[in-house]
Each structure stands twice: as C-alpha cells, then as structure tokens.
Design an enzyme around this catalytic site. Structure first.
Site, PDB file in Angstrom:
ATOM      1  N   ASP A 110      10.604  14.121 -30.500  1.00 14.33           N
ATOM      2  CA  ASP A 110      11.366  13.478 -29.439  1.00 14.33           C
ATOM      3  C   ASP A 110      12.397  14.433 -28.840  1.00 14.33           C
ATOM      4  O   ASP A 110      12.790  15.432 -29.459  1.00 14.33           O
ATOM      5  CB  ASP A 110      12.066  12.228 -29.995  1.00 14.33           C
ATOM      6  N   ASP A 124       9.338   4.241 -22.840  1.00 13.40           N
ATOM      7  CA  ASP A 124       9.961   3.345 -23.815  1.00 13.40           C
ATOM      8  C   ASP A 124       9.784   1.878 -23.435  1.00 13.40           C
ATOM      9  O   ASP A 124      10.043   0.995 -24.254  1.00 13.40           O
ATOM     10  CB  ASP A 124      11.457   3.657 -23.931  1.00 13.40           C
TER      11      ASP A 124
END
Length: 735
Positions: free
Chosen positions: A480, A550
C-alpha cells in the site's frame, strides 16, 4: 507485422496487423510525422510532409524558417527554434541557453524488444512466444553534442506501438534535461473528441469526453504517483465513435510517478498529442558520456471504436507486460479483515474469521493494517515492521501456520514507503523522511514518506519487508501507499540534482518490487495506493492485480470498473464483496449484486464473515462456487462493453467471450427499476454468427447473428440494484 524503410531512406513504415505508422524526412534533416491509421502497404507518402505547400508560401531556408517550424508536423519536437507548440524535449546547456534543433542522422532496425534498465517495460513472450521488432531512429544536435534515439517496438500479436526515447550526451559540457517526453504525435484535426479518466479517492477513473478545442488540454499528476485524480491515458476519437465503430488514437504511460498527457490544437488546426514524465519539478543532469531513457508509452490505433482499442491494451498487457507467474492462474478467493475489524483485532479474531471463511469456500485470509509496532490507529509505527505481540501472540509465523492449518493461504499488508513521526525508525533516522530542511513537512494520514532516492533507505525498507516474508510462510502481500509526496527534498542529492528527485523516487519503488519478485517468485503481490491511486501499467509489470478503489459499493464500482476496464484487463482489478450498508456511501445492496460486480475482478470479501446470517453464508457458498465456474473465462476472455450506467443512468452491462467464441458470460445490472417499461434489448458482441448459443438454465437457443443484431431481451426486474448473469454456450452450427 513489419518495419520498412524505402530505398531513398526517407520514409519509415511501421505495420501492425491492422495499423500503419508513417514518418518521413523533410528538407534533408527534419523527421516528420505523416500518418497513423488503417493498415496500408503503400509507402509513397512523402507528399504528406507538405514540403511543396510550405515552399510555395515561404522561402524558409533564407528568410522565414520560424513559420515552417511553427507548423511542421515534427515526430519529436524540441524547444527554442521557432516551434511555439509544447515540445517533447527542452534542454539547457551550461551557458543557460535552451535552444535544441534535432536533425535526422540515421536508423537501425533490430529484432527483439529492448529492456529499460531499472524500469518496467514490455517484453517478448506471450503464450506463443511472440516475436518483436524495433526501429531506432537517430537524431542529433551537433552543437550540443546531444544524440537522441527514438524507439518504436511492435509485437506480431498486437496492434500496439511501444515508444521510448534515450538522450545521450556525446559532448564535453553538462546538459540539463528540463523536459523529455516519451512520445509526441502531430496530426490534422478531424473534429476529434478527447477521452480521459478522472476522479478522486473512492471514485477513480471516470470516463470523461469533450470536444478538442483551441489551446491545450493537460492531464497530469504532480503527486509523486499516478494519482486518484488523473490516469496516464488519453484517447482521441473521431466524431460519433462508439464501442464498435470510429477511429481511435490512444496513449498509455508505463510509469508510476508524475506524468503529463496533453493535446494542443494549434492555429492551423493541427493537433499535437504527447505523453511522458511531467516537466514541472523535473530536471535531469546529463554529464558528458551519460544517457537518460524515458519510460515507455503504449500507443494504440483502432478503426473499430473504443472496444477494439480496449482489447488491444488488454491483450498487450496480458501477453507482454505482466511478469507474475499468477497471470494465467486462478487467484485464491480472499477475505481481508480491514472493514471487518479495522485496527481492533488479535490473532484469535483473525483465526475465527479464517475458520468460518474456510467453511464457505474462501481460500485465503489477508491480515491488513495494524499488526506491527504499536499500531492501534493510523498515528504511529509505520516503518516499525516488527510484530505487535499483544495482538499476535507468537508472531506472524505462528499465525501463518495456524491459518494454513485451518486450510487457508495467508496474506499480509505492508506500507513500505512510509514512516510515522511516532515510530522508532523516525526517532533513529528523522532525515530519512522526505522534507525540506528548516520546514516542517506536511503530513498526510498522520505519516511522512521515506526518501527512496537514498539507497540505504531503499535497502532498509526492502529488508524490513523481506525479513518478515523470510520468517513465515506468506502467500500474498498487499503493498500500500496511502499518501502523495509533498515538501520534496533530500539531504543527500545536492542542489544541482534535486530536480531528479521524483524520478529517482519511482526508480526506488521499482527496485524494491523487482527485488521482491526475484527473491519471492511464488508470492502473489497486489499493489494498492489508498485505493486506486497507483493503478498504472508500471505497477502491473510487478503485480498481476491492483486494488481498484477503496469504494466497494457495487453501484459506485460500475463506473469505476468501466473506466478501469477501458484500458486494463479484468483480471488486474482487485474487487471484493463489501459489508452492507457500504462503509463509503451507506448503500444497501443484495449480496448477489455485490458478487456479480466483484466477479468482474479478482473476487474476495471485505467484511466480518462471522457476523453473517445463515442465509448470507449460504449465498456466499454459492457465489464462491460461481467464481470457480466462471473465473477462467473472465480472466482469459475478451471483454466487450455493452451498455454504460454512466451514460444511461439506468443499467449497466458487459460481456466476456472465450477466445474460441464457444462461451459467453454477460453481466447485467439494473440500477433503477422503471414502471411500464418493455424489456431491454441487449445486443451482444464478438460472437460467431453461424453458431447457436444456449442460455444456461433454460431451453432458449439463439444464433450468434441474432444475439448480435437483434439482441437478447432482458426483462425488467422488481426493485433497484438487481443483477443477473447470462451464460451462453455454443451448442451447434447453423446449416
């Protein structure tokens, strides 16, 4: 496929199966662009340089060179000699002068496809070991001692052309590259429409179209990543272009940092289309004898609309860019604990999720953020990649073993590029954070960014991750990056080289991921950047899948995944079934629709499975079986866009065909029900006209030509946010 040069050496022709690209030499020294379009064998295109037309209006070589330079269709334009359009190359010498005039010197045709040192690049290969060919054209500015190599590579199984540029300093003084793009294309305007992909966090890659008008339209990123906001892609389409018809010229950048993609409509109705590293904040010092190579631009022409463009990109990336061994393998159905627990978990909670997941046919548990240092919220511990034993008694190795014993694979989350101010690493090495001396650096998500232009920082960040991976049996890593770069500065680069920072940072990321691939070849890597902020071809080189967004709400995902799939294969899109109500928008949707939309990607879950009802658990079992039934087709098949909720605001529809056209899966999502409406006509694409196809679960049989021309009638369903899978298989041929 083939690269040809005419006998006089002044016309270059690059042919793919369905396209031709022509360049020519004008006035004995300028390399000009002639044509990019449908495949032709004819090379007699010298007239397209408009030399006679220009000479009739000006005696350029004696009194009006500027007028010529300001309208000539340069193949690779430079700054400072009278071309006032945006250049591809701007160079400063030691005297501060910025004039560069590139003249043609020669060419070479090579078999194969060169690698780019330290950067992702397309390569020969593919399922059939497809071959490549490369044209290298040499340009030179003799006064500067600057040699520029333009590379054009093609593959025998692709309609794409791959471009990159190398600048070599063969002089005696330093040169400063202030701008060096990877591709530029000059052409006549044909009432083009411009398509780009825009958005923000949780609404990435939304297709935007507009008419090309006078002046410049710039898409770019200065965030140190490709960004949520803009995608390194642009396409020009002729007026009226659809999924199935019209001309398209598109570019996509194989890079994961700052970029610029631009169209400029000039005073003579000519368009310059260009792409490369963003020049703002960039300057590369080119010492005598040194060279600089740009990342690649993938260029695609389609005469059959956006759909053909899409499938060309998909095929190229699947056959010639993604390196992972998992590319053509079925990915495990995973469950990620992030939206199930956020930071509030321990090993017992994770094991309870794993055991319940196993009962439902889920195949991998991924432990997300919060397992290391003192990480109980997002305000500490990034960089401290050691286990929080209050959460994981016995550490990662013990948990991984327990998860494997439960019958699941085990994955783990890292954010290797970041450092928290509240961390042992920052207290020991505060200078490792990107910052400008004397200024307080800006935080994003309570964190700073590591200075990956420094080799010792790259080595430490890599070893921190690798040490954990060596210590335990780990099958998957989610990599990430949760914030962009700001306050850019390094304590070690020095003032003269500070303009190299952004590019060197990206090279540091690439180095770490390359090392990860080499040391752990059996590791499934999924890239992520706060969702979809680094979904680009550069990252795909290292990981076969990227977290798309997301926002997992299936209705929001229709638009996000449509824009993503415009360029990237379905198999690369990380897509999960979310908790309901959705944590981003609060929408309630059926598990069936969440599953059908997630089936267009890698498929998984992001919820607390221990809290599902028995009915929901039975549904999950069914959808997991459905994944195994259809995913080979979704992963390997050809993608067709049938209808767009973005356009009609009522329903969405896409289709995947097996390569032999024997099997078809159509996904239909009814976003909004409407009273008193007839069934919707869904015209399929890419079928074999003379084959008959049976709809699974029914006795209904249709010919391919009927389904494509007359269409399938999909009845309205009761309620909003409903969906259906239509699976057709070939049963016989028409007489």
């Amino acid at each position: 496929m083939g690269i040809k040069v005419n006998k006089e050496g002044n016309i270059f022709q690059i042919n793919t199966e369905n396209s031709t690209y022509l360049m020519g030499i004008a006035y004995g020294k300028y390399l000009g662009h002639l044509y990019y379009g449908k495949r032709m064998e004819d090379m007699e295109g010298q007239y397209l340089l408009r030399v006679k037309e220009d000479e009739a209006g000006i005696n350029w070589h004696r009194r009006d060179k500027i007028t010529l330079m300001d309208s000539f269709y340069f193949e690779y334009p430079s700054w400072g000699v009278g071309d006032y359009r945006d250049p591809a190359l701007r160079v400063r010498d030691e005297g501060g002068f910025r004039v560069c005039e590139l003249e043609y010197e020669g060419y070479e045709i090579k078999s194969g496809k060169p690698c780019l040192e330290g950067m992702p690049a397309t390569f020969e290969g593919g399922e059939a070991g497809q071959k490549a060919q490369t044209l290298e054209i040499i340009l030179r500015d003799a006064l500067l001692g600057l040699k520029v190599l333009l590379r054009y590579s093609i593959f025998e199984d692709s309609d794409a052309i791959i471009r990159s540029v190398t600048a070599i300093n063969e002089g005696t003084q330093k040169l400063y590259l202030e701008k060096i793009l990877s591709a530029s294309l000059d052409m006549d305007n044909e009432d083009y429409q411009l398509f780009t992909l825009h958005g923000s966090w949780a609404r990435e890659r939304r297709i935007t179209g507009r008419t090309v008008s006078e002046g410049k339209h710039i898409v770019g990123s200065l965030r140190g990543e490709t960004s949520h906001q803009n995608q390194p892609f642009l396409a020009l389409t002729t007026n009226g272009t659809s999924q199935t018809s019209g001309d398209v010229i598109a570019m996509n950048f194989v890079y994961s940092g700052n970029f610029i993609a631009e169209t400029e409509l000039d005073h003579k109705d000519g368009i310059r289309m260009s792409m490369g590293i963003h020049p703002d904040g960039f300057e590369w010092v080119l010492k005598p004898g040194a060279s600089f190579t740009t990342p690649e631009v993938v260029m695609v022409y389609s005469s059959e609309g956006l759909g053909k463009m899409t499938r060309t990109f998909h095929s190229l990336y699947q056959n010639h860019l993604i390196c992972s061994k998992f590319l053509h393998q079925k990915r495990p159905i995973l469950i990620n604990n992030w939206e199930a627990t956020y930071f509030d978990f321990d090993d017992a909670k994770l094991l309870s999720i794993a055991k319940e997941a196993k009962k439902l046919g889920i195949e991998m548990l991924v432990m997300d953020d919060g397992w290391f240092g003192k990480r109980n919220n997002d305000e500490s511990s990034l960089g401290d990649w050691f286990v929080n034993e209050e959460k994981l008694r016995g550490g990662v190795a013990v948990l991984a073993e327990q998860v494997h014993e439960a019958g699941l694979k085990f994955g783990i989350w890292f954010e290797p590029e970041m450092i928290s101010p509240d961390s042992e690493l920052y207290r020991a090495h505060p200078d490792w954070a990107i910052q400008v001396p004397g200024r307080e650096p800006s935080m994003g998500r309570h964190q700073y960014v590591l200075d990956l232009t420094r080799q010792e920082v790259v080595d430490h960040a890599y070893e921190s991750v690798a040490k954990i991976l060596r210590s335990a049996s780990i099958d998957y890593v989610k990599w990430d990056m949760n914030r962009p770069l700001a306050d850019v500065g390094s304590f070690t680069l020095g003032a003269e080289y500070m303009g190299e920072f952004y590019h060197r940072y990206v090279l540091g990321v690439y180095q770490m991921q390359e090392r990860l691939m080499q040391e752990f070849p059996d590791l499934l890597l999924e890239n992520c950047s706060g969702g979809g902020a680094r979904f680009d071809p550069g990252m795909l080189y290292y990981s076969p899948q990227i977290w798309t967004s997301d926002d997992m709400d299936p209705i929001e995902r229709l638009t996000i995944q449509e824009g993503t799939a415009l360029v990237y294969p379905l198999s690369t899109m990380g897509a999960h079934i979310c908790v309901c109500p959705n944590h981003t928008v609060g929408r309630e949707t059926s598990m069936e629709t969440r599953a059908n939309v997630a089936l267009a990607g890698t498929f998984g879950y992001e919820l607390d499975i221990t809290k599902l009802t028995e009915e929901e658990k039975n549904e999950a079992k069914f959808f997991n079986q459905q994944y195994h039934k259809y995913h080979d087709l979704v992963r390997e098949g050809a993608y067709y866009r049938i209808a767009s909720y973005r356009e009609n605001q009522r329903y969405d529809c896409w289709q995947v065909n097996s390569r032999d056209r024997q099997e078809v899966l159509v996904t239909y999502v009814q976003v909004r029900n409407e009273p008193e409406q007839r069934s919707r006509r869904i015209r399929l694409q890419g079928l074999a006209p003379r084959l008959k196809y049976q709809l699974e679960g029914t006795e209904e049989v249709y010919s391919g030509e009927m389904l494509m021309n007359a269409g399938y009638l999909q009845e309205m369903m009761y309620g909003d946010y409903r969906s259906r899978l239509l699976h057709f298989t070939a049963v016989e041929s028409l007489n």
